[in-house]
Enzyme design. Structure first.
Site: not given
Ligand code: ASP
Length: 332
Positions: A197, A225, A227-228, A248-249, A251
Site C-alpha cells: 500500500t 470489502r 479497508g481503512d 498501512t496495515g 485496515g
Molecule cells: N491498510 C490496507 C487495507 O487494509 C492494506 C495495507 O496497508 O497494506 O486495505
C-alpha cells in the site's frame, strides 16, 4: 534617518522572527514522507532494489513540487500517482487480487488547511484512484464515492486528463496472482504479507499539510470489502493545527481505533508530540493496531513507525534530510 530605514527598523521590531529567518536555521520549510506498505521485508534483493529506486524517484518528485512552492496536496497526489503506476506496489498497477480474482481499489486525500477531503472505495476501472479521490474532494459536495458510483463518476470525468480509465486486468501482475494462489491455499490467509500500500504526507512552504493513501487492499479480501485507506480519520488525516498522517496495515484495526484521527487528537488535546502520539497508538495492545504510520507535524517533523517486521518508507525535508529504506533483504 530616512523614512525607509525607519520603516525597516520598525518592521523588524514588530516581526523579529521573520527577520531572523536566514538559510541554515533549523526551520523546516517543507517536508515529505512516503510509505510503501508495512509487513514483511522483501525477500529478494531485486525487489528491494526496485522498490528503493521507485521510492527515491517518488521522493524526488515530491521534493521538486515543494521546493518550487507547490502545494502539499499536489506533492501528495504526484508522489502517489507515480507509485500507483508501478507494478511493485499494491496500489494502481500491481494491486492485489480479491477472492473473486478481481481488483478493487481504495484511495483518499485530505487538505489540512481546509479539512476538505475526498475518497473512493472499490473502484475497478480507474488507473489512478488518488486523482479520482482528489476530484471527489474538489468537484462534489461529498467525501466518499464507492464501487459503481465511483467508476461512473470517473467515466463522467473524461475531460480530466488525470482520470484515465482502464480495464480491470490492467492492474493484474503475475506476482500478485501467485500471492492470491498462496493466500487461497494457506491457513494463514487472513494475515498474509501486506507490503505494498502507498501513502504520502507533506508540509509545503505555505505551512499547509496534506495526506493521501492508495491501495488494492488485502490479498484474497472478500468482494466489496473496503479497508481503512479511503476512510478519513482511519487511514488518512490532515489538520494544519497538528499533523498529516497516512496508515498501512490491517485496515480493520485502523478503522476500529480511528487511528489517523487519534494521532491528531492526541496532539491537539493531550499536547503529545507526533512521535509520542504515533508510538502510543502503535504500541496499544487492545485493540491491537498491526501496521505502520507516517506523519509530518505542522513544524515539519517527520515520524515513520511500524510494529511489523518492515515498512518501506522514505522522507526528505528542506533541511537536507533524505531517507529511503525498505528493510533488509534475504536472497532466496
Ligand atoms: N491498510 C490496507 C487495507 O487494509 C492494506 C495495507 O496497508 O497494506 O486495505
Amino acid at each position: 534617518m530616512s523614512i525607509r530605514i525607519l520603516l525597516v527598523v520598525l518592521f523588524c521590531a514588530v516581526k523579529p522572527c521573520d527577520a531572523q529567518l536566514e538559510p541554515g536555521t533549523d526551520e523546516i520549510e517543507y517536508a515529505v514522507a512516503i510509505h510503501g506498505g508495512a509487513g514483511s521485508a522483501p525477500r529478494a534483493v531485486e525487489w528491494k532494489t526496485a522498490r528503493e529506486r521507485l521510492l527515491a524517484q517518488a521522493l524526488q518528485r515530491g521534493v521538486e513540487v515543494l521546493r518550487k512552492n507547490g502545494s502539499s496536496l499536489d506533492a501528495v497526489e504526484e508522489v502517489i500517482r507515480l507509485l500507483e503506476d508501478s507494478p511493485r506496489f499494491n496500489a494502481g498497477k500491481g494491486a492485489v487480487f480479491n477472492a473473486d480474482g478481481n481488483h478493487e481499489l481504495d484511495a483518499s486525500i485530505m487538505d489540512g488547511q481546509s479539512k476538505k477531503c475526498g475518497a473512493v472505495g472499490g473502484v475497478k476501472t480507474v488507473k489512478n484512484p488518488i486523482s479520482l479521490a482528489r476530484r471527489v474532494m474538489n468537484d462534489t459536495r461529498h467525501i466518499l464515492l464507492v464501487t459503481d458510483g465511483a467508476d461512473r463518476f470517473a467515466a463522467d470525468s473524461s475531460q480530466d486528463p488525470r482520470i484515465e480509465l482502464v480495464t480491470n486486468d490492467y492492474f493484474s501482475t503475475e506476482y500478485q496472482r501467485q500471492r492470491l494462489l498462496k493466500a487461497r491455499s494457506s491457513a494463514r490467509s487472513r494475515n498474509v504479507d501486506l507490503i505494498g500500500t502507498v501513502g504520502c504526507v507533506a508540509l509545503d512552504r505555505h505551512g499547509n499539510l496534506a495526506a493521501g493513501t492508495s491501495t488494492g487492499g488485502l490479498v484474497n479480501k472478500k468482494f466489496g470489502r473496503v479497508g481503512d485507506s479511503p476512510i478519513i480519520g482511519a487511514g488518512t488525516y490532515a489538520d494544519n493545527q497538528t499533523c498529516a498522517v497516512s496508515a498501512t496495515g490491517i485496515g480493520e484495526d485502523f478503522i476500529r481505533s480511528a487511528v489517523a484521527f487519534d494521532v491528531s487528537a492526541r496532539m491537539k488535546y493531550q499536547k503529545q508530540s507526533l512521535e509520542d502520539a504515533i508510538k502510543t497508538v502503535l504500541g496499544q495492545e487492545t485493540p491491537p493496531v498491526r501496521g505502520g504510520l507516517i506523519g509530518v507535524s505542522a513544524e515539519g517533523k517527520i515520524v515513520m513507525s511500524f510494529n511489523t517486521p518492515a515498512m518501506a518508507r522514505a522522507a526528505a525535508d528542506s533541511a537536507g534530510k533524505w531517507i529511503v529504506d525498505v528493510g533488509p533483504a534475504e536472497d532466496d
